[in-house]
Scaffold this motif. Sequence first.
Motif, PDB file in Angstrom:
ATOM      1  N   LYS A 151     -60.004  83.221 -43.279  1.00 43.01           N
ATOM      2  CA  LYS A 151     -61.050  83.642 -42.442  1.00 43.01           C
ATOM      3  C   LYS A 151     -61.583  84.956 -42.507  1.00 43.01           C
ATOM      4  CE  LYS A 151     -58.359  82.233 -39.434  1.00 43.01           C
ATOM      5  NZ  LYS A 151     -57.317  80.559 -40.502  1.00 43.01           N
ATOM      6  N   LYS A 152     -62.218  85.556 -42.563  1.00 45.90           N
ATOM      7  CA  LYS A 152     -63.091  86.827 -42.623  1.00 45.90           C
ATOM      8  C   LYS A 152     -62.976  87.957 -41.169  1.00 45.90           C
ATOM      9  CE  LYS A 152     -66.600  85.604 -46.359  1.00 45.90           C
ATOM     10  NZ  LYS A 152     -67.125  85.613 -46.653  1.00 45.90           N
ATOM     11  N   LEU A 153     -63.482  86.935 -40.541  1.00 52.23           N
ATOM     12  CA  LEU A 153     -63.689  87.619 -38.911  1.00 52.23           C
ATOM     13  C   LEU A 153     -62.372  86.850 -38.253  1.00 52.23           C
ATOM     14  CD1 LEU A 153     -66.947  86.752 -38.804  1.00 52.23           C
ATOM     15  CD2 LEU A 153     -66.440  88.943 -39.713  1.00 52.23           C
ATOM     16  N   MET A 154     -61.851  88.637 -37.016  1.00 51.76           N
ATOM     17  CA  MET A 154     -61.488  87.827 -36.073  1.00 51.76           C
ATOM     18  C   MET A 154     -60.921  89.187 -35.026  1.00 51.76           C
ATOM     19  SD  MET A 154     -57.073  87.427 -37.133  1.00 51.76           S
ATOM     20  CE  MET A 154     -56.401  86.724 -35.763  1.00 51.76           C
TER      21      MET A 154
ATOM     22  N   LEU B 175     -58.510  86.780 -30.649  1.00 53.17           N
ATOM     23  CA  LEU B 175     -58.343  85.567 -31.502  1.00 53.17           C
ATOM     24  C   LEU B 175     -57.423  86.002 -32.660  1.00 53.17           C
ATOM     25  CD1 LEU B 175     -61.351  84.216 -33.612  1.00 53.17           C
ATOM     26  CD2 LEU B 175     -60.323  83.597 -31.597  1.00 53.17           C
ATOM     27  N   ILE B 176     -56.530  87.505 -32.812  1.00 51.97           N
ATOM     28  CA  ILE B 176     -55.206  87.050 -32.879  1.00 51.97           C
ATOM     29  C   ILE B 176     -54.316  87.091 -32.120  1.00 51.97           C
ATOM     30  CG2 ILE B 176     -55.639  90.109 -31.480  1.00 51.97           C
ATOM     31  CD1 ILE B 176     -53.686  88.853 -35.346  1.00 51.97           C
ATOM     32  N   THR B 177     -54.774  87.735 -30.704  1.00 54.64           N
ATOM     33  CA  THR B 177     -54.218  86.904 -29.891  1.00 54.64           C
ATOM     34  C   THR B 177     -53.288  85.750 -29.249  1.00 54.64           C
ATOM     35  OG1 THR B 177     -54.860  88.908 -27.765  1.00 54.64           O
ATOM     36  CG2 THR B 177     -53.093  87.398 -26.669  1.00 54.64           C
ATOM     37  N   ILE B 178     -54.493  85.098 -29.859  1.00 51.30           N
ATOM     38  CA  ILE B 178     -54.770  83.439 -29.661  1.00 51.30           C
ATOM     39  C   ILE B 178     -53.383  82.730 -31.034  1.00 51.30           C
ATOM     40  CG2 ILE B 178     -56.205  81.304 -30.369  1.00 51.30           C
ATOM     41  CD1 ILE B 178     -57.762  82.919 -28.761  1.00 51.30           C
ATOM     42  N   MET B 179     -53.581  83.999 -31.909  1.00 50.40           N
ATOM     43  CA  MET B 179     -53.183  83.312 -33.080  1.00 50.40           C
ATOM     44  C   MET B 179     -51.147  83.484 -33.255  1.00 50.40           C
ATOM     45  SD  MET B 179     -52.610  85.541 -36.698  1.00 50.40           S
ATOM     46  CE  MET B 179     -51.559  85.922 -35.746  1.00 50.40           C
TER      47      MET B 179
ATOM     48  N   LYS C 148     -61.735 101.782 -40.845  1.00 52.04           N
ATOM     49  CA  LYS C 148     -60.624 100.968 -42.071  1.00 52.04           C
ATOM     50  C   LYS C 148     -59.172 100.812 -40.740  1.00 52.04           C
ATOM     51  CE  LYS C 148     -62.305 102.713 -46.663  1.00 52.04           C
ATOM     52  NZ  LYS C 148     -62.774 101.306 -46.939  1.00 52.04           N
ATOM     53  N   ALA C 149     -58.613 100.549 -41.386  1.00 51.37           N
ATOM     54  CA  ALA C 149     -57.506  99.979 -40.515  1.00 51.37           C
ATOM     55  C   ALA C 149     -56.291 100.539 -41.898  1.00 51.37           C
ATOM     56  CB  ALA C 149     -57.040  98.345 -40.782  1.00 51.37           C
ATOM     57  N   SER C 150     -55.697 101.890 -41.040  1.00 53.26           N
ATOM     58  CA  SER C 150     -54.143 102.327 -42.077  1.00 53.26           C
ATOM     59  C   SER C 150     -53.070 101.753 -41.716  1.00 53.26           C
ATOM     60  CB  SER C 150     -53.984 103.193 -41.563  1.00 53.26           C
ATOM     61  OG  SER C 150     -52.957 103.495 -40.177  1.00 53.26           O
ATOM     62  N   ASP C 151     -52.155 101.018 -42.717  1.00 55.57           N
ATOM     63  CA  ASP C 151     -51.508 100.655 -42.917  1.00 55.57           C
ATOM     64  C   ASP C 151     -50.483 100.941 -42.208  1.00 55.57           C
ATOM     65  OD1 ASP C 151     -52.086  99.912 -45.781  1.00 55.57           O
ATOM     66  OD2 ASP C 151     -50.522 101.717 -46.857  1.00 55.57           O
ATOM     67  N   GLU C 152     -50.240 101.776 -41.495  1.00 60.68           N
ATOM     68  CA  GLU C 152     -49.177 102.547 -40.209  1.00 60.68           C
ATOM     69  C   GLU C 152     -49.891 101.720 -38.994  1.00 60.68           C
ATOM     70  OE1 GLU C 152     -48.094 105.575 -36.774  1.00 60.68           O
ATOM     71  OE2 GLU C 152     -49.175 106.401 -38.784  1.00 60.68           O
ATOM     72  N   GLU C 153     -51.324 101.777 -39.284  1.00 59.30           N
ATOM     73  CA  GLU C 153     -51.327 100.600 -37.720  1.00 59.30           C
ATOM     74  C   GLU C 153     -52.010  99.322 -38.077  1.00 59.30           C
ATOM     75  OE1 GLU C 153     -55.641 102.532 -36.081  1.00 59.30           O
ATOM     76  OE2 GLU C 153     -55.339 102.277 -38.278  1.00 59.30           O
ATOM     77  N   ILE C 154     -51.707  98.574 -39.008  1.00 52.47           N
ATOM     78  CA  ILE C 154     -50.886  97.488 -39.263  1.00 52.47           C
ATOM     79  C   ILE C 154     -49.261  97.054 -39.524  1.00 52.47           C
ATOM     80  CG2 ILE C 154     -51.538  95.403 -41.687  1.00 52.47           C
ATOM     81  CD1 ILE C 154     -53.597  97.494 -42.750  1.00 52.47           C
ATOM     82  N   ASN C 155     -49.127  98.199 -39.952  1.00 56.73           N
ATOM     83  CA  ASN C 155     -47.689  97.233 -39.302  1.00 56.73           C
ATOM     84  C   ASN C 155     -47.112  97.628 -38.285  1.00 56.73           C
ATOM     85  OD1 ASN C 155     -47.024  97.456 -42.805  1.00 56.73           O
ATOM     86  ND2 ASN C 155     -46.641  99.554 -42.779  1.00 56.73           N
ATOM     87  N   LYS C 156     -47.453  98.395 -37.669  1.00 61.22           N
ATOM     88  CA  LYS C 156     -47.446  98.037 -36.648  1.00 61.22           C
ATOM     89  C   LYS C 156     -47.712  97.198 -35.259  1.00 61.22           C
ATOM     90  CE  LYS C 156     -48.574 101.093 -31.968  1.00 61.22           C
ATOM     91  NZ  LYS C 156     -48.616 102.706 -31.681  1.00 61.22           N
ATOM     92  N   GLN C 157     -48.504  95.904 -35.359  1.00 61.32           N
ATOM     93  CA  GLN C 157     -49.885  95.391 -34.660  1.00 61.32           C
ATOM     94  C   GLN C 157     -48.151  93.689 -35.817  1.00 61.32           C
ATOM     95  OE1 GLN C 157     -53.073  94.768 -34.563  1.00 61.32           O
ATOM     96  NE2 GLN C 157     -53.181  93.271 -32.816  1.00 61.32           N
ATOM     97  N   LEU C 158     -48.358  93.855 -37.249  1.00 66.79           N
ATOM     98  CA  LEU C 158     -47.212  92.933 -37.377  1.00 66.79           C
ATOM     99  C   LEU C 158     -46.295  92.863 -37.158  1.00 66.79           C
ATOM    100  CD1 LEU C 158     -47.543  93.105 -41.376  1.00 66.79           C
ATOM    101  CD2 LEU C 158     -48.329  91.413 -39.470  1.00 66.79           C
TER     102      LEU C 158
ATOM    103  N   VAL D 156     -55.329  91.453 -39.697  1.00 65.78           N
ATOM    104  CA  VAL D 156     -55.089  92.098 -38.847  1.00 65.78           C
ATOM    105  C   VAL D 156     -55.430  93.462 -38.856  1.00 65.78           C
ATOM    106  CG1 VAL D 156     -52.778  93.749 -38.404  1.00 65.78           C
ATOM    107  CG2 VAL D 156     -52.396  91.049 -38.055  1.00 65.78           C
ATOM    108  N   ALA D 157     -55.345  93.444 -39.893  1.00 62.34           N
ATOM    109  CA  ALA D 157     -56.216  94.897 -40.411  1.00 62.34           C
ATOM    110  C   ALA D 157     -57.887  94.029 -40.255  1.00 62.34           C
ATOM    111  CB  ALA D 157     -56.500  94.503 -42.091  1.00 62.34           C
ATOM    112  N   GLU D 158     -58.613  93.424 -40.076  1.00 66.49           N
ATOM    113  CA  GLU D 158     -59.800  93.356 -40.021  1.00 66.49           C
ATOM    114  C   GLU D 158     -60.020  92.744 -38.218  1.00 66.49           C
ATOM    115  OE1 GLU D 158     -63.316  91.808 -41.816  1.00 66.49           O
ATOM    116  OE2 GLU D 158     -61.761  93.015 -42.285  1.00 66.49           O
TER     117      GLU D 158
END
Length: 254
Positions: A2-5, A9-13, A132-142, A173-175
């Motif tokens: 999936k390209k879009l989120m 949708l991230i909450t539902i996932m 863009k999404a930074s690595d810090e933002e991605i890791n925090k959400q993960l 997550v980055a998207e």
Amino acid sequence: MKKLMSALLITIMAIALAACGNGEEAKKQSDDKPKTEEKSKEQQDQAKQMEEMQKKMDKQKVDKDKVVAVVNDEKLKGEDYNNMLTTSQMQYQQMGQDPTSKKVAEQIKKQTIDSLVGQTLLMQQADKKGYKASDEEINKQLEEVKKQYKTEKEFEKAMKDAGFSMDELKTQVAENIKYTNYVEKEIKVDEVTEDEMKKFYDQFASQQGQDKKAPKFEEVKPQIKTQLEQQKKQEKLVQHVEELKKNAKVDVKI
């Protein structure tokens, strides 16, 4: 893939992943019950109705590789459409409407394709403006998603059961972060005024029955402010998408 989120949708996932993880425990508890214990007829009927409803809703889906729309030369596939369709169906069910009735099904189809096209336009604009999404933002959400699980092993199993690899999850997550950052920074809304909050409160209070006393304005003021902010944001977002459409090439295929 999936390209879009969207943020929704991230909450539902995340909820879906949690359900997968909790499903094993539920199964274990079920297996521990005496074999003689049977579901009541009412439970069986309810389960059958839910199964039939799900079958009807699944019929509204399209082939995952089918091109449902082309937005500025970007092809949107059935996989993206089906994911957003499920979200729309859930929303209508929560409002007490049958998502499989002819009239509602048409509304859901239009809402789903409109949402998909709108989100695509927003993501294209976010890319154009260099969000863009930074690595810090991605890791925090993960880490927020992982917190739902007791161990890393439980998380990995839930991921596998849900059909996600870690790379896919990171990409999504980055998207999601890119989309959220763009909307927050580019879609500006006016401050909610005291008069707007009071007007909303008065309408709410007047709808309460004689036996139901409305809470005091100051008690619910923060919730009212949040709701009005969300409404204003959504209205501005719709306007923004309509503006983007004027200069976009959109070809809906379904």
